[in-house]
Structures are given as structure tokens and as C-alpha cells.
Design a protein around this motif. Structure first.
Motif, PDB file in Angstrom:
ATOM      1  N   PHE A  49      -2.116  19.510  -5.398  1.00  0.00           N
ATOM      2  CA  PHE A  49      -2.579  18.272  -6.010  1.00  0.00           C
ATOM      3  C   PHE A  49      -2.951  17.302  -4.902  1.00  0.00           C
ATOM      4  CE2 PHE A  49       1.969  18.009  -5.464  1.00  0.00           C
ATOM      5  CZ  PHE A  49       2.187  16.744  -4.939  1.00  0.00           C
ATOM      6  N   THR A  50      -3.845  16.379  -5.228  1.00  0.00           N
ATOM      7  CA  THR A  50      -4.348  15.420  -4.249  1.00  0.00           C
ATOM      8  C   THR A  50      -4.177  14.010  -4.793  1.00  0.00           C
ATOM      9  OG1 THR A  50      -5.971  17.011  -3.435  1.00  0.00           O
ATOM     10  CG2 THR A  50      -6.332  14.686  -2.882  1.00  0.00           C
ATOM     11  N   ALA A  51      -3.621  13.134  -3.975  1.00  0.00           N
ATOM     12  CA  ALA A  51      -3.450  11.723  -4.333  1.00  0.00           C
ATOM     13  C   ALA A  51      -3.247  10.932  -3.059  1.00  0.00           C
ATOM     14  CB  ALA A  51      -2.251  11.529  -5.269  1.00  0.00           C
ATOM     15  N   ALA A  52      -3.714   9.688  -3.055  1.00  0.00           N
ATOM     16  CA  ALA A  52      -3.566   8.778  -1.916  1.00  0.00           C
ATOM     17  C   ALA A  52      -4.078   9.396  -0.627  1.00  0.00           C
ATOM     18  CB  ALA A  52      -2.100   8.371  -1.746  1.00  0.00           C
ATOM     19  N   GLY A  53      -5.138  10.209  -0.738  1.00  0.00           N
ATOM     20  CA  GLY A  53      -5.734  10.816   0.437  1.00  0.00           C
ATOM     21  C   GLY A  53      -4.944  11.965   1.026  1.00  0.00           C
ATOM     22  N   GLN A  54      -3.976  12.506   0.289  1.00  0.00           N
ATOM     23  CA  GLN A  54      -3.151  13.606   0.783  1.00  0.00           C
ATOM     24  C   GLN A  54      -3.196  14.765  -0.202  1.00  0.00           C
ATOM     25  OE1 GLN A  54       0.805  12.398   2.356  1.00  0.00           O
ATOM     26  NE2 GLN A  54       0.228  10.308   1.793  1.00  0.00           N
ATOM     27  N   THR A  55      -3.204  15.969   0.317  1.00  0.00           N
ATOM     28  CA  THR A  55      -3.175  17.178  -0.501  1.00  0.00           C
ATOM     29  C   THR A  55      -1.856  17.911  -0.243  1.00  0.00           C
ATOM     30  OG1 THR A  55      -5.581  17.395  -0.426  1.00  0.00           O
ATOM     31  CG2 THR A  55      -4.307  19.349  -1.038  1.00  0.00           C
ATOM     32  N   LEU A  56      -1.065  18.103  -1.284  1.00  0.00           N
ATOM     33  CA  LEU A  56       0.243  18.736  -1.176  1.00  0.00           C
ATOM     34  C   LEU A  56       0.360  19.860  -2.190  1.00  0.00           C
ATOM     35  CD1 LEU A  56       2.446  15.500  -0.979  1.00  0.00           C
ATOM     36  CD2 LEU A  56       1.566  16.837   0.932  1.00  0.00           C
ATOM     37  N   LEU A  57       1.397  20.665  -2.022  1.00  0.00           N
ATOM     38  CA  LEU A  57       1.701  21.749  -2.946  1.00  0.00           C
ATOM     39  C   LEU A  57       3.012  21.453  -3.654  1.00  0.00           C
ATOM     40  CD1 LEU A  57       0.876  24.875  -0.717  1.00  0.00           C
ATOM     41  CD2 LEU A  57      -0.514  23.939  -2.570  1.00  0.00           C
ATOM     42  N   ARG A  58       3.001  21.529  -4.976  1.00  0.00           N
ATOM     43  CA  ARG A  58       4.227  21.320  -5.745  1.00  0.00           C
ATOM     44  C   ARG A  58       5.200  22.457  -5.437  1.00  0.00           C
ATOM     45  NH1 ARG A  58       5.868  19.276 -10.936  1.00  0.00           N
ATOM     46  NH2 ARG A  58       8.130  19.610 -10.997  1.00  0.00           N
TER      47      ARG A  58
ATOM     48  N   ARG B  71       0.830  -1.204   0.000  1.00  0.00           N
ATOM     49  CA  ARG B  71       0.000   0.000   0.000  1.00  0.00           C
ATOM     50  C   ARG B  71       0.872   1.265   0.000  1.00  0.00           C
ATOM     51  NH1 ARG B  71      -2.515  -1.278   3.996  1.00  0.00           N
ATOM     52  NH2 ARG B  71      -1.417  -0.095   5.614  1.00  0.00           N
ATOM     53  N   ARG B  72       1.958   1.244   0.762  1.00  0.00           N
ATOM     54  CA  ARG B  72       2.856   2.409   0.808  1.00  0.00           C
ATOM     55  C   ARG B  72       3.509   2.639  -0.552  1.00  0.00           C
ATOM     56  NH1 ARG B  72       8.418   2.633   2.816  1.00  0.00           N
ATOM     57  NH2 ARG B  72       8.969   4.792   3.323  1.00  0.00           N
ATOM     58  N   ARG B  73       3.880   1.555  -1.240  1.00  0.00           N
ATOM     59  CA  ARG B  73       4.464   1.700  -2.580  1.00  0.00           C
ATOM     60  C   ARG B  73       3.456   2.332  -3.547  1.00  0.00           C
ATOM     61  NH1 ARG B  73       4.235  -1.787  -7.358  1.00  0.00           N
ATOM     62  NH2 ARG B  73       2.766  -3.060  -6.169  1.00  0.00           N
ATOM     63  N   LYS B  74       2.221   1.864  -3.520  1.00  0.00           N
ATOM     64  CA  LYS B  74       1.210   2.404  -4.434  1.00  0.00           C
ATOM     65  C   LYS B  74       0.880   3.856  -4.106  1.00  0.00           C
ATOM     66  CE  LYS B  74      -0.849  -2.134  -5.302  1.00  0.00           C
ATOM     67  NZ  LYS B  74      -2.043  -3.005  -5.106  1.00  0.00           N
TER      68      LYS B  74
ATOM     69  N   GLN C  49       3.301  10.581  -9.244  1.00  0.00           N
ATOM     70  CA  GLN C  49       2.688  10.809 -10.550  1.00  0.00           C
ATOM     71  C   GLN C  49       1.857  12.082 -10.551  1.00  0.00           C
ATOM     72  OE1 GLN C  49       0.199   7.596 -11.828  1.00  0.00           O
ATOM     73  NE2 GLN C  49      -0.065   8.410 -13.896  1.00  0.00           N
ATOM     74  N   ALA C  50       1.104  12.303  -9.479  1.00  0.00           N
ATOM     75  CA  ALA C  50       0.318  13.528  -9.401  1.00  0.00           C
ATOM     76  C   ALA C  50       1.217  14.755  -9.291  1.00  0.00           C
ATOM     77  CB  ALA C  50      -0.628  13.455  -8.205  1.00  0.00           C
ATOM     78  N   GLY C  51       2.334  14.616  -8.541  1.00  0.00           N
ATOM     79  CA  GLY C  51       3.260  15.743  -8.418  1.00  0.00           C
ATOM     80  C   GLY C  51       3.927  16.083  -9.737  1.00  0.00           C
ATOM     81  N   GLU C  52       4.238  15.090 -10.549  1.00  0.00           N
ATOM     82  CA  GLU C  52       4.847  15.351 -11.860  1.00  0.00           C
ATOM     83  C   GLU C  52       3.894  16.107 -12.781  1.00  0.00           C
ATOM     84  OE1 GLU C  52       5.804  11.417 -13.040  1.00  0.00           O
ATOM     85  OE2 GLU C  52       7.836  11.449 -12.184  1.00  0.00           O
ATOM     86  N   GLN C  53       2.601  15.831 -12.666  1.00  0.00           N
ATOM     87  CA  GLN C  53       1.630  16.468 -13.544  1.00  0.00           C
ATOM     88  C   GLN C  53       1.236  17.865 -13.075  1.00  0.00           C
ATOM     89  OE1 GLN C  53      -1.579  13.644 -13.603  1.00  0.00           O
ATOM     90  NE2 GLN C  53      -0.442  12.131 -14.834  1.00  0.00           N
ATOM     91  N   ALA C  54       1.481  18.161 -11.777  1.00  0.00           N
ATOM     92  CA  ALA C  54       1.121  19.481 -11.247  1.00  0.00           C
ATOM     93  C   ALA C  54       2.179  20.517 -11.602  1.00  0.00           C
ATOM     94  CB  ALA C  54       0.948  19.395  -9.734  1.00  0.00           C
ATOM     95  N   HIS C  55       1.763  21.759 -11.757  1.00  0.00           N
ATOM     96  CA  HIS C  55       2.679  22.856 -12.022  1.00  0.00           C
ATOM     97  C   HIS C  55       3.293  23.349 -10.709  1.00  0.00           C
ATOM     98  CE1 HIS C  55       1.502  23.146 -16.226  1.00  0.00           C
ATOM     99  NE2 HIS C  55       0.220  23.108 -15.853  1.00  0.00           N
ATOM    100  N   PRO C  56       4.500  23.905 -10.752  1.00  0.00           N
ATOM    101  CA  PRO C  56       5.100  24.432  -9.527  1.00  0.00           C
ATOM    102  C   PRO C  56       4.201  25.470  -8.868  1.00  0.00           C
ATOM    103  CG  PRO C  56       6.744  24.281 -11.257  1.00  0.00           C
ATOM    104  CD  PRO C  56       5.427  23.967 -11.900  1.00  0.00           C
ATOM    105  N   GLY C  57       3.982  25.303  -7.581  1.00  0.00           N
ATOM    106  CA  GLY C  57       3.120  26.199  -6.828  1.00  0.00           C
ATOM    107  C   GLY C  57       1.682  25.746  -6.760  1.00  0.00           C
ATOM    108  N   ALA C  58       1.280  24.758  -7.585  1.00  0.00           N
ATOM    109  CA  ALA C  58      -0.098  24.286  -7.603  1.00  0.00           C
ATOM    110  C   ALA C  58      -0.276  23.148  -6.608  1.00  0.00           C
ATOM    111  CB  ALA C  58      -0.494  23.830  -9.004  1.00  0.00           C
TER     112      ALA C  58
END
Length: 756
Positions: free
Chosen positions: A396-405, A375-378, A385-394
Motif C-alpha cells: 500500500f502507498t500513503a504519504a509518499g511511502q510504499t510499505l507491505l502489510r 505534517r508527521r501526524r497527518k 489508515q491505508a495499512g488497515e485497509q490493506a490485506h496482509p501481505g499486500a
């Protein structure tokens, strides 16, 4: 380019001040005068020396000291003075921008421009690493003279040692710096391609092994060296180094520290007893229940590991003195260690009990660990993958977490950073995904094979071999384990689950061309580098493909376990697994599920079945004794004719076993010569590998079982209903195994040998 006339005037005045300052000191050359100033000895405080001269000779104008410092950079680039590397590293005058910029203008514009181009074209090298490479190259040129092409390997090592000795906090870039110089062809072809290979010391000689402990008594030191040389041909390097540590450090160096001036191996009883007491106990810091820390003396668990080599040392001298009395006779003395003191029977029983308890604690929660690392690997892969697709400063949400690039203009292009708005920390998503994947890969391979950690790290693309049955043409995948502890290779049958994991690893490390990179690996035990090979456990670090080390595997396992929430009942902290724990768990689980111990011995690569039984936890003593008695009777009754080359009929019978493995719903994985432990109730058997193509058939069997259970309960056939429920659980387990496999076929990427 010079900016304005006023700044040019300041530079000229600064250069005049510098030359006047140097001219006030004795010497025939500018270099001799620079050394006479004492600036190098003062290190970063050299400005106090020049400031005192300016106060005495040029007034107190504020621009004079900065102008003199800037002029010093010009003088260095013009090769008027060559400061030592230690001074250049410690001084801020030669900043990471000023010195390379001036060197590129005056000394070697073409060489430094080429180096800058190589750094900028490398996607694995960050802009900061490229600047550090230019700065380090400029420092070497400044201290040694010449051009970039004149840099030698020894200059690089001297610079890195100066950085280490000066405690200069320079982050990263050393691998990029060395790799780019090597790529430019500055070093000879015999020089290793990576800095990691260059900086490993390799194997030490017996003299070097003993001299690490700085023994005072020269005759005893020479005796220990001669003893190691005599034993060296029969020992591997690990054993030789361990023997030198026990005799040189834990025995004689300890004797000399507490009894200065001693020069004889004939130790008085009180000296020997005091040494053994010190060896047996050690002082450690413990934390009390109130949170206070105190020093306590505890017994050292492994103290007998030193007593045995010391006793063998004395006995060897006595034995060798019979053959060569002139050489060894003067050193013969009574051994300070008696026979009864090296008896480790009780210690081994305690160790076995402790390891059994450790296995009992970890075996039931192994499925939790396996699910957690997967589960941790996935989750890490989804975040990356979500971070690569997000623009710097934007966000993104994946695996139940919301982060900023993160906005990182100076980071390497292959790194994805993200800021956590909850904790305020910055996370390296690329590194997190890398660690999560390799922790998953290590856990899966170790638990499925029971191999040792050194065998895991030596797995290569060539370890995957296949055997084709001559009658049916079926391919049987095998995993070849390279010789390690017992110097014997062995072949393990690859299950579909293990094949899926190996395929995932190969797909990850393959280059776009489809080839697996060849990487050298360093054997930390033997202190030698192996030739480049397509190792499976390899990763990219600082733009280099490196073999994963056992220390990295242990670190990744610890980090993975911290995310599981499992608690160690002994300490109350996070549950800890070592790579060797999986070997014990594998053998315990295999024997508990009916695998004969002598088959487990072959799979584990043990020479003695007692070693295999020692790995097995909670195995009834009567079962062990019965099995050993059975083997003894079988060997006594077995005719000697059985120890021969098998006949054609016997070989066909062996091949027929693989043909009989095929059943309607999959394949049977039991070993040759072993009976079916479930009386051909395949869906109940853990050795049954269901075929994905037969999923509809198994689903039909499951539905039929549900209907038959309902009928049995309706008619009151409770005994039959209970048996049908066991079959139903087996059918549902087989369907779950099929669903966990994402595809019907697994590409192992087996290497092919082409003929010319």
C-alpha cells in the motif's frame, strides 16, 4: 488425550524413573525428597543431576532423560512436588504450552478455561499475551498449590520478581495477566485494578529515605531521621526527598566513604574542604575530535544545591538547641559551609544567560517545528489508515511511502504492522501514529498556553469551562489550570486554534458512548496516585487506558524533533526542546508582541514579576527598569480605595470590554484595560481572531488592497503603497488562519452537569 499405546508406555516408564530417582533421596514426602536432590539449587542445570543418576541406575537409553523430564511436569500437575517459582521460571521443562495444558487437564480445567476465554475475547491482548497469562497462572498454581481462584496478589508479585531476578526475557503480557485475574474476581475489591498502581512504592518515611544510603554511624543516622521528621510538616514530599538525598547521600554518606569511623558533625577543616572539592567536581567521559574517549574532571553545575541544605541543617540544629538543648544541643557544631559559599548570584546570571541563548535559538524555528509535527501526524495517520485497509501481505502507498502489510498471526488485533521494502525493517504503524499525534498535541497546547508540563498532564475534560456574557449571551471558552507549583489555579482564554486542538484530543479519547474514560494518574514528584479523572492526555497501552507521563512526552518530543532536521548550533546534533522551553518561548513571544509583563505574570501563574521577566529573553534592560519605575509610581499614587469590591458601574465596564471585542471581521483578544496597539487596524493585529463566516469579506478587503496598491504605485504614492502592503500581508495572514481551521465551529465536548 493420550496419543498411542507406545507413548503411554513411555510416560509410565518416565514416571517410574522419576519416582525411583526421588525415592533414592532422604525425606518423608515427595516434596522433601525433591528438595534433597539439589535440583532447585542447580536451576536449569538440574538435568545433569538426573542424568548422572540415570547413568548409574538405568543405562544410557536416549529416551530416558526426556521421559523423566516429561514425567516431572505430570508430577507437578498432580501436586506431588512444588518447585520454587524461581526454578519454574528458569527451567524450560515447564514450557509455555506443556504446563498450562496439563494443568487444564488435571488441576483446574474450569478456571483455566475461563481465563483462556477472557484472553481470547480481549481485542487488545495478542495470542502471545494470552498464552503468557495461562503459563504464569500455571506456574503460580504449581509452586503454591490450590486452584486458580486461590492465587493472591503477593503470588503475582513474587512471580514477576522471580522473572526479573532470573533475567528471563519474557516480552510483555504482564498487564494482561494481572488484568484478567482481577477481572475474574480473584483479588479483593481493595486491590488496585492495574498492575501499574500495585507496583508503585508510594511515599517513603524519613527512616526509609535515610536508610537507602546505608549509613554506618547509627547516632548520625538517627539524627538525620529526626531532623527530617521535624521538617516534614512544612515540606512537600519532593522537597523532603531532595533534602534526604542531599544530607544523607551527598553529604554524610560521602564523608563516611572517605573518612571511615567518623561520628561527629564537628568536621575538621581539611575534611570539610575535601568534601566540598569532591562535591564541586565530577569525572565524565568525553569524545575528542579524533573519536577517542577519555575521562576528564569537570565542575558540577549544581554543586551549590547541596551546600545550602547542609548549612541550613547546621543552623537549624543551633537554633533548635536553644529551645530543646537536651535533644539537639549535643549535635551543635560550626557549619562547614560559609555564608559566602551559598551565594548563587553569579550562577543565576550564568543560568539566565544560557536560557536566553537557548530561547533565541528556538523561537525563530518554532514555526518549523509546529509545521513538522502537524505534517508527521497527518502522514502517520494516512499510513495507518491505508495499512488497515490493506490485506496482509499486500502493498500500500500513503504519504509518499510504499510499505507491505505484515503477516502477523500472533499480534494483537488492534496493531497494524508493515514491512519497509527499502530498509527491511518492520514498523508498528499504530504506535507511530499514536506517538505522532500526542507529540503534535503536546506541542500545540504547550506553545498556545505556556503552562508547565505537570499542568499539561493534569488537564481534564472538566478543565474546559465557559463563561456567558450576561448582556450579549456570548460564550467565552476558558481553560482552568489546576494548582501546581504555586498552589493557585488560574483561567486562560481559549483561542480558536487551541479550541480546535482540544476538540481533536477529546474526539480521539472519547469512548463510543461519548464519555471520556476516567483514569488515575501517578504524581512522580509526590509519589501518590490521584483519583480517576477524565484526563485529556491519556492513551491505550497493553489494553489499558493510562495517563501519559512526562517521560513519555519528552520521548515523543525528541522523536518528533529528529524528523524536523533542525540542528543545534552548540552541539551540531539534532535540536532539542524540553517542555519547559515552550513556556519560555510563550512568554518571550507574548511580551515581544506588546503584552504587558504584569499580564504575562498572571497568565504564567508567577507570584513575582521578576520571575516572569527572568523567562523573557532579549528584553531591553531600560524597558524593564522603566516598567518597574512606572509600577512603583503607580502604586505610590494609587489610593487605598481601589483595593475594594468593584461597583456595579465598574463591573459593567469590565463586561463591556468583552462586548467591544466584537468587530466586523472577527473578535479582538486583547486583555481588559489594555489599549489597542494597532490603532484599530484589526487585520494587522495578531490578537485579532478572524471569523470563518467573514472570509468573503476579508477576501474582498484583500482584493481592494491589491487594487489600491496598484493605484498608489501608478500614481507614485510610495509611502501609502508601503502601508497598504502591511495591511495586505495582515489580510492574507487572516485568510490563512481561517483556511487552517477545517470547520466554522469547534466542539469542545464540554461536560454537562445533570440534575436529578
Amino acid at each position: 488425550m493420550l496419543a498411542t499405546a507406545s507413548s503411554q508406555k513411555t510416560r509410565v516408564l518416565g514416571l517410574r524413573l522419576l519416582l525411583d530417582w526421588l525415592a533414592d533421596h532422604p525425606g518423608q514426602t515427595w516434596q522433601e525428597r525433591w528438595q534433597a536432590t539439589g535440583a532447585e539449587a542447580a536451576g536449569s542445570s538440574w538435568r545433569h543431576i538426573s542424568a548422572g543418576w540415570l547413568r548409574d541406575n538405568s543405562g544410557h537409553a536416549q529416551w530416558r532423560q526426556p521421559a523423566l523430564s516429561a514425567a516431572l511436569v505430570t508430577a507437578i500437575c498432580a501436586d506431588l512436588v512444588r518447585p520454587a517459582l524461581s526454578w519454574l521460571v528458569a527451567d524450560s521443562t515447564t514450557g509455555k504450552g506443556a504446563l498450562p495444558r496439563n494443568m487444564a487437564r488435571s488441576r483446574d480445567p474450569e478456571g483455566l478455561a475461563r481465563l483462556r476465554t477472557l484472553c481470547e475475547a480481549d481485542p487488545d491482548a495478542s495470542p502471545a499475551a494470552g498464552k503468557l497469562a495461562l503459563w504464569r497462572s500455571s506456574l503460580i498454581i504449581a509452586a503454591k498449590g490450590g486452584m486458580l481462584a486461590d492465587i493472591a496478589v503477593g503470588d503475582v508479585l513474587e512471580l514477576l520478581d522471580a522473572e526479573r531476578d532470573g533475567h528471563r526475557k519474557i516480552t510483555g503480557g504482564t498487564a494482561v495477566f494481572y488484568r484478567k485475574l482481577h477481572a475474574m474476581g480473584i483479588f479483593s475489591a481493595a486491590v488496585p485494578a492495574t498492575l501499574q498502581e500495585l507496583r508503585t512504592a508510594g511515599q517513603r518515611t524519613p527512616d526509609e529515605l535515610i536508610d537507602r544510603y546505608q549509613l554506618t554511624c547509627r547516632p548520625v543516622r538517627d539524627l538525620l531521621v529526626d531532623y527530617l521528621r521535624e521538617r516534614q510538616p512544612a515540606l512537600d514530599y519532593t522537597s523532603l526527598e531532595s533534602l534526604a538525598h542531599h544530607l544523607g547521600n551527598r553529604f554524610w554518606a560521602d564523608i563516611e566513604r572517605h573518612h571511615p569511623g567518623i561520628d561527629s558533625l564537628h568536621l575538621p577543616a581539611e575534611v570539610a574542604d575535601a568534601w566540598k572539592q569532591r562535591l564541586r567536581s565530577k569525572t565524565t567521559t568525553v569524545t575528542t575530535h579524533t573519536g577517542d574517549k577519555k575521562q576528564v574532571t569537570v565542575e558540577r553545575i549544581s554543586y551549590r544545591e547541596c551546600l545550602t541544605p547542609v548549612r541550613a541543617f547546621y543552623l537549624d540544629l543551633a537554633h533548635w538547641a536553644v529551645e530543646d538543648p537536651a535533644r539537639w544541643g549535643p549535635w551543635v557544631a560550626p557549619s562547614p559551609v560559609g555564608q559566602e559559599e551559598i551565594n548563587r548570584r553569579k550562577t543565576k546570571r550564568r543560568h539566565k544567560s544560557k536560557m536566553d541563548a537557548r530561547t533565541r535559538e528556538r523561537l525563530p524555528v518554532l514555526p518549523v517545528l509546529v509545521a513538522a509535527v502537524d505534517r508527521r501526524r497527518k502522514d502517520a495517520g494516512a499510513l495507518l489508515q491505508a495499512g488497515e485497509q490493506a490485506h496482509p501481505g499486500a502493498s500500500f502507498t500513503a504519504a509518499g511511502q510504499t510499505l507491505l502489510r505484515s503477516i502477523t498471526p500472533h499480534a494483537a488485533t488492534n496493531k497494524i504492522w508493515a514491512d519497509d521494502p527499502v530498509t527491511g525493517t518492520r514498523r508498528d504503524l499504530t504506535l507511530e501514529e499514536d506517538h505522532a499525534f500526542w507529540a503534535f498535541a503536546a506541542v500545540e497546547v504547550l506553545r498556545a498556553t505556556g503552562i508547565r508540563i505537570e499542568e499539561l498532564l493534569e488537564l481534564s475534560h472538566h478543565s474546559l469551562v465557559q463563561y456567558r456574557l450576561p448582556t450579549t449571551g456570548e460564550l467565552v471558552p476558558l481553560l482552568q489550570i489546576a494548582p501546581s507549583k504555586t498552589d493557585e489555579e488560574r483561567l486562560l482564554l481559549v483561542s480558536p486554534e487551541l479550541a480546535d486542538v482540544l476538540s481533536t484530543i477529546i474526539c480521539r479519547i472519547r469512548r463510543p458512548s461519548g464519555a471520556v474514560p476516567l483514569v488515575p494518574a501517578y504524581d512522580t514528584k509526590e509519589c501518590v496516585w490521584s483519583p480517576p479523572a477524565p484526563l485529556l492526555f491519556q492513551r491505550r497501552i497493553e489494553g489499558e487506558t493510562r495517563a501519559i507521563t512526562d517521560g513519555s512526552i519528552r520521548t515523543m518530543l525528541t522523536a518528533a524533533l529528529a524528523h524536523t532536521g533542525l540542528i543545534d548550533p552548540a552541539t551540531g546534533g539534532p535540536l532539542h526542546y524540553t517542555p519547559h522551553d515552550f513556556r519560555r518561548l510563550f512568554l518571550t513571544d507574548a511580551i515581544l508582541n506588546g503584552l504587558p509583563p504584569h499580564i504575562a505574570q498572571v497568565i504564567a501563574g508567577h507570584r513575582d514579576i521578576n520571575v516572569t521577566l527572568g523567562y523573557k529573553a532579549v528584553y531591553p534592560d531600560e524597558a524593564i527598569q522603566s516598567h518597574l519605575a512606572f509600577l512603583s509610581r503607580r502604586r505610590a499614587l494609587r489610593p487605598s480605595e481601589e483595593y475594594r469590591v468593584p461597583t456595579d458601574e465598574e463591573w459593567q465596564e469590565f463586561l463591556g470590554h468583552f462586548e467591544l471585542r466584537k468587530v466586523a471581521t472577527g473578535t479582538c483578544g486583547r486583555a481588559f484595560g489594555t489599549p489597542c496597539i494597532h490603532e484599530h487596524s484589526c487585520l494587522r493585529c495578531p490578537l485579532h481572531w478572524p471569523s470563518p463566516d467573514q472570509r468573503p469579506r476579508i477576501a474582498e478587503i484583500r482584493d481592494n488592497l491589491i487594487a489600491r496598491i496598484a493605484e498608489a504605485e501608478r500614481e507614485g504614492w510610495l509611502g501609502e503603497a508601503e502601508g497598504l502592503r502591511i495591511s495586505l500581508a495582515g489580510a492574507e495572514d487572516k485568510l490563512a488562519q481561517i483556511d487552517r481551521r477545517s470547520c466554522t465551529s469547534v466542539d469542545l465536548g464540554m461536560p454537562t452537569i445533570t440534575t436529578r
